[in-house]
Write a protein that holds these residues in place. Structure first.
Motif, mmCIF file in Angstrom:
data_model
loop_
_atom_site.group_PDB
_atom_site.id
_atom_site.type_symbol
_atom_site.label_atom_id
_atom_site.label_comp_id
_atom_site.label_asym_id
_atom_site.label_seq_id
_atom_site.Cartn_x
_atom_site.Cartn_y
_atom_site.Cartn_z
ATOM 1 N N ALA A 23 11.771 -3.325 4.914
ATOM 2 C CA ALA A 23 13.121 -2.883 4.544
ATOM 3 C C ALA A 23 13.946 -4.051 4.022
ATOM 4 O O ALA A 23 14.644 -3.933 3.001
ATOM 5 C CB ALA A 23 13.807 -2.244 5.750
ATOM 6 N N ALA A 24 13.867 -5.196 4.704
ATOM 7 C CA ALA A 24 14.588 -6.394 4.255
ATOM 8 C C ALA A 24 14.105 -6.822 2.877
ATOM 9 O O ALA A 24 14.905 -7.186 2.000
ATOM 10 C CB ALA A 24 14.397 -7.529 5.259
ATOM 11 N N ALA A 25 12.790 -6.757 2.667
ATOM 12 C CA ALA A 25 12.219 -7.163 1.380
ATOM 13 C C ALA A 25 12.690 -6.249 0.256
ATOM 14 O O ALA A 25 13.048 -6.716 -0.830
ATOM 15 C CB ALA A 25 10.688 -7.152 1.463
ATOM 16 N N GLU A 26 12.691 -4.942 0.492
ATOM 17 C CA GLU A 26 13.101 -3.999 -0.545
ATOM 18 C C GLU A 26 14.561 -4.212 -0.940
ATOM 19 O O GLU A 26 14.900 -4.208 -2.127
ATOM 20 C CB GLU A 26 12.891 -2.562 -0.067
ATOM 21 N N GLU A 27 15.413 -4.396 0.066
ATOM 22 C CA GLU A 27 16.839 -4.585 -0.233
ATOM 23 C C GLU A 27 17.083 -5.933 -0.927
ATOM 24 O O GLU A 27 17.927 -6.041 -1.808
ATOM 25 C CB GLU A 27 17.662 -4.480 1.048
ATOM 26 N N PHE A 28 16.340 -6.959 -0.522
ATOM 27 C CA PHE A 28 16.485 -8.282 -1.132
ATOM 28 C C PHE A 28 16.060 -8.235 -2.599
ATOM 29 O O PHE A 28 16.701 -8.835 -3.467
ATOM 30 C CB PHE A 28 15.648 -9.307 -0.368
ATOM 31 N N MET A 29 14.979 -7.520 -2.885
ATOM 32 C CA MET A 29 14.486 -7.453 -4.265
ATOM 33 C C MET A 29 15.411 -6.636 -5.165
ATOM 34 O O MET A 29 15.368 -6.785 -6.381
ATOM 35 C CB MET A 29 13.056 -6.903 -4.286
ATOM 36 N N LYS A 30 16.228 -5.770 -4.574
ATOM 37 C CA LYS A 30 17.242 -5.072 -5.373
ATOM 38 C C LYS A 30 18.302 -6.065 -5.851
ATOM 39 O O LYS A 30 18.813 -5.961 -6.968
ATOM 40 C CB LYS A 30 17.906 -3.965 -4.556
ATOM 41 N N LEU A 31 18.620 -7.020 -4.984
ATOM 42 C CA LEU A 31 19.579 -8.060 -5.342
ATOM 43 C C LEU A 31 18.970 -9.071 -6.305
ATOM 44 O O LEU A 31 19.634 -9.552 -7.229
ATOM 45 C CB LEU A 31 20.047 -8.798 -4.086
ATOM 46 N N TYR A 32 17.701 -9.416 -6.054
ATOM 47 C CA TYR A 32 17.028 -10.458 -6.822
ATOM 48 C C TYR A 32 15.699 -9.919 -7.355
ATOM 49 O O TYR A 32 14.625 -10.185 -6.789
ATOM 50 C CB TYR A 32 16.796 -11.690 -5.947
ATOM 51 N N PRO A 33 15.734 -9.147 -8.434
ATOM 52 C CA PRO A 33 14.521 -8.501 -8.959
ATOM 53 C C PRO A 33 13.474 -9.471 -9.488
ATOM 54 O O PRO A 33 12.330 -9.072 -9.705
ATOM 55 C CB PRO A 33 15.062 -7.595 -10.077
ATOM 56 N N ASP A 34 13.834 -10.740 -9.690
ATOM 57 C CA ASP A 34 12.858 -11.726 -10.157
ATOM 58 C C ASP A 34 12.061 -12.347 -9.015
ATOM 59 O O ASP A 34 11.212 -13.209 -9.244
ATOM 60 C CB ASP A 34 13.559 -12.833 -10.946
ATOM 61 N N VAL A 35 12.354 -11.932 -7.783
ATOM 62 C CA VAL A 35 11.576 -12.377 -6.621
ATOM 63 C C VAL A 35 10.628 -11.255 -6.225
ATOM 64 O O VAL A 35 11.044 -10.111 -6.029
ATOM 65 C CB VAL A 35 12.485 -12.744 -5.429
ATOM 66 N N ASP A 36 9.350 -11.572 -6.124
ATOM 67 C CA ASP A 36 8.332 -10.585 -5.741
ATOM 68 C C ASP A 36 7.903 -10.841 -4.296
ATOM 69 O O ASP A 36 7.412 -11.920 -3.977
ATOM 70 C CB ASP A 36 7.128 -10.683 -6.682
ATOM 71 N N ILE A 37 8.104 -9.843 -3.426
ATOM 72 C CA ILE A 37 7.743 -9.985 -2.013
ATOM 73 C C ILE A 37 6.662 -8.975 -1.678
ATOM 74 O O ILE A 37 6.826 -7.775 -1.893
ATOM 75 C CB ILE A 37 8.961 -9.762 -1.092
ATOM 76 N N THR A 38 5.546 -9.459 -1.142
ATOM 77 C CA THR A 38 4.469 -8.573 -0.682
ATOM 78 C C THR A 38 4.385 -8.659 0.839
ATOM 79 O O THR A 38 4.439 -9.745 1.411
ATOM 80 C CB THR A 38 3.114 -8.963 -1.293
ATOM 81 N N VAL A 39 4.258 -7.491 1.480
ATOM 82 C CA VAL A 39 4.203 -7.429 2.946
ATOM 83 C C VAL A 39 2.936 -6.691 3.359
ATOM 84 O O VAL A 39 2.787 -5.495 3.084
ATOM 85 C CB VAL A 39 5.442 -6.721 3.538
ATOM 86 N N GLY A 40 2.004 -7.390 4.009
ATOM 87 C CA GLY A 40 0.757 -6.786 4.465
ATOM 88 C C GLY A 40 0.824 -6.363 5.925
ATOM 89 O O GLY A 40 1.773 -6.678 6.647
ATOM 90 N N VAL A 41 -0.209 -5.637 6.375
ATOM 91 C CA VAL A 41 -0.260 -5.152 7.759
ATOM 92 C C VAL A 41 -1.644 -5.390 8.370
ATOM 93 O O VAL A 41 -2.323 -4.460 8.769
ATOM 94 C CB VAL A 41 0.114 -3.658 7.863
ATOM 95 N N SER A 42 -2.043 -6.637 8.450
ATOM 96 C CA SER A 42 -3.370 -6.954 8.990
ATOM 97 C C SER A 42 -3.357 -7.118 10.509
ATOM 98 O O SER A 42 -4.377 -7.453 11.097
ATOM 99 C CB SER A 42 -3.907 -8.231 8.339
ATOM 100 N N GLY A 43 -2.208 -6.864 11.153
ATOM 101 C CA GLY A 43 -2.092 -7.058 12.597
ATOM 102 C C GLY A 43 -1.588 -8.459 12.907
ATOM 103 O O GLY A 43 -1.711 -9.373 12.081
ATOM 104 N N THR A 44 -1.016 -8.633 14.083
ATOM 105 C CA THR A 44 -0.464 -9.942 14.454
ATOM 106 C C THR A 44 -1.518 -11.040 14.388
ATOM 107 O O THR A 44 -1.285 -12.105 13.814
ATOM 108 C CB THR A 44 0.145 -9.890 15.866
#
Length: 312
Positions: free
Chosen positions: A55-76
Motif C-alpha cells: 500500500a505504501a509503495a502504490e501511494e508513493f509511486m502515485k507521487l513519484y511515477p519515475d520510481v519503480d517499487i517491486t514487493v515480493g512475498v517469499s516469506g520472512t
C-alpha cells in the motif's frame, strides 16, 4: 485491500506533496517545485507485512511515477536470505532478524536499520460453516500442531465434535508467522507436523479454508479481517479464558500468546539513495493510517517518530 486506501490518502497525499516540496531530498525538481525522484526499490519477505508495504509503495509511486517499487512475498526467512546477500533494499519481516542472519549480513558487509511498523495477532480460523468450534486452548493447539500429533479428526480434539478428518492449512517453513506460531504454541520454533497444506502466500490459505468446511488454519490478522464474512476466527484460551483476536485485544496484549510486532529492515547503503530515503520517510509518516486501514494495530506515535529520527 490496497484499494481501500484511495479515499483515505486524498488529503494526506496533498500534505505530503507540500512537505516534500519544502524539504525535498533530491536535487532535481519538477516544474511545480516538487522534488523529483527516480530509480528502483526492491523489497521482499513476509506475506504478513506485504499488504502494508505494498500500500505504501502504490501511494508513493502515485507521487513519484519515475520510481519503480517491486514487493515480493517469499516469506520472512526468504526475504532475509536475499536481504543479507545484498539482493534487495528492504526486507519485510514478521519476526526480528536472527543471530545467524545477522552474522550472514556482517559477512557480506550489509549494515541495516530495523523499523517496527505494526502489531499483529496471528489468527486461528475455521470455515464459516463450522458450528462446533468457538474456542481452542493453547494445549489443544499444541496437540493439533505438534510434530508427533495423533490428531486426524475433529473428534480427536474434543469428544462430540464431528468424526470427520481435520484439514490443516498454514504458512510454509520460510514464513516468520510459521516460526512465531510454532515457538508460541508448540514450544520450539519450526517444530510442527508436516502433513498440512502449506503456502508462503496467505491468500492461498484463505481460499483453502473458505472452500473446506472441515479446515483449520492460521495466518496474519489482516487476512482474516479482509475475509471475515467468509471465515470464522477462533478465540484462544491461554489459561485465563477464551480471547478473540481484535484490534483492542492485540493492542492491549490480552490476545496471548499470538500477538507480535512486525518490521521492515532497510539496507543502510540503500538508505543513502534519495528515492529510498524518501520512501521510508513516506512509509513512517503514513504508517498509522496505512496500518489501521489494512487491519493491523499501529505502533505508538513515539515509535514512528523514533523511526523518522533513525532515517535522519
Amino acid at each position: 485491500m490496497v484499494s481501500k486506501l484511495k479515499g483515505i490518502f486524498l488529503i494526506s497525499l496533498a500534505a505530503v506533496l507540500v512537505l516534500t516540496a519544502c524539504g525535498g531530498g533530491a536535487s532535481n525538481q519538477n516544474q511545480g517545485g516538487q522534488a523529483k525522484f527516480t530509480g528502483s526499490i526492491k523489497i521482499d519477505g513476509s506475506s504478513t507485512v506485504y499488504p502494508i508495504t505494498e500500500a505504501a509503495a502504490e501511494e508513493f509511486m502515485k507521487l513519484y511515477p519515475d520510481v519503480d517499487i517491486t514487493v515480493g512475498v517469499s516469506g520472512t526467512g526468504g526475504g532475509f536470505k536475499r536481504f543479507t546477500a545484498g539482493e534487495i533494499d528492504i526486507a519485510n519481516a514478521s519476526r526480528p532478524i536472527k543471530d545467524s542472519e545477522e552474522m550472514k549480513a556482517k559477512e557480506n558487509g550489509i549494515e541495516y536499520v530495523e523499523f517496527p511498523v505494526a502489531y499483529d495477532g496471528i489468527t486461528v480460523v475455521v470455515n464459516k460453516d463450522n458450528d462446533w468450534v468457538d474456542s481452542l486452548t493453547v494445549e489443544e493447539l499444541r496437540k493439533i500442531w505438534s510434530p508427533d500429533s495423533k490428531v486426524t479428526k475433529w473428534s480427536d480434539i474434543r469428544p462430540g465434535w464431528p468424526d470427520e478428518k481435520i484439514n490443516l492449512y498454514g504458512p510454509g517453513t520460510d514464513s516468520g508467522t510459521f516460526e512465531y506460531f510454532t515457538e508460541a504454541i508448540v514450544g520450539e520454533a519450526k517444530k510442527s507436523r508436516s502433513d498440512y497444506t502449506a503456502s508462503e502466500d496467505d491468500n492461498v490459505l484463505v481460499q483453502g479454508i473458505i472452500n473446506d468446511k472441515f479446515a483449520l488454519g492460521y495466518f496474519g490478522f489482516a487476512y482474516y479481517l479482509e475475509n471475515s464474512d467468509k471465515l470464522k476466527a477462533v478465540a484462544i484460551d491461554n489459561g485465563s479464558g477464551p480471547v478473540e483476536p481484535t484490534i483492542e485485544t492485540i493492542k492491549d496484549g490480552t490476545y496471548k500468546p499470538l500477538s507480535r510486532p512486525l518490521f521492515i529492515y532497510v539496507n543502510k547503503k540503500s538508505l543513502e539513495r534519495p528515492e529510498i530515503k524518501e520512501f521510508v520517510k513516506f512509509y513512517m509518516e503514513n504508517a498509522p493510517e496505512l496500518v489501521k486501514d489494512i487491519g493491523y494495530v499501529p505502533m505508538a506515535e513515539s515509535v514512528y517518530q523514533e523511526n523518522l529520527n533513525k532515517i535522519k
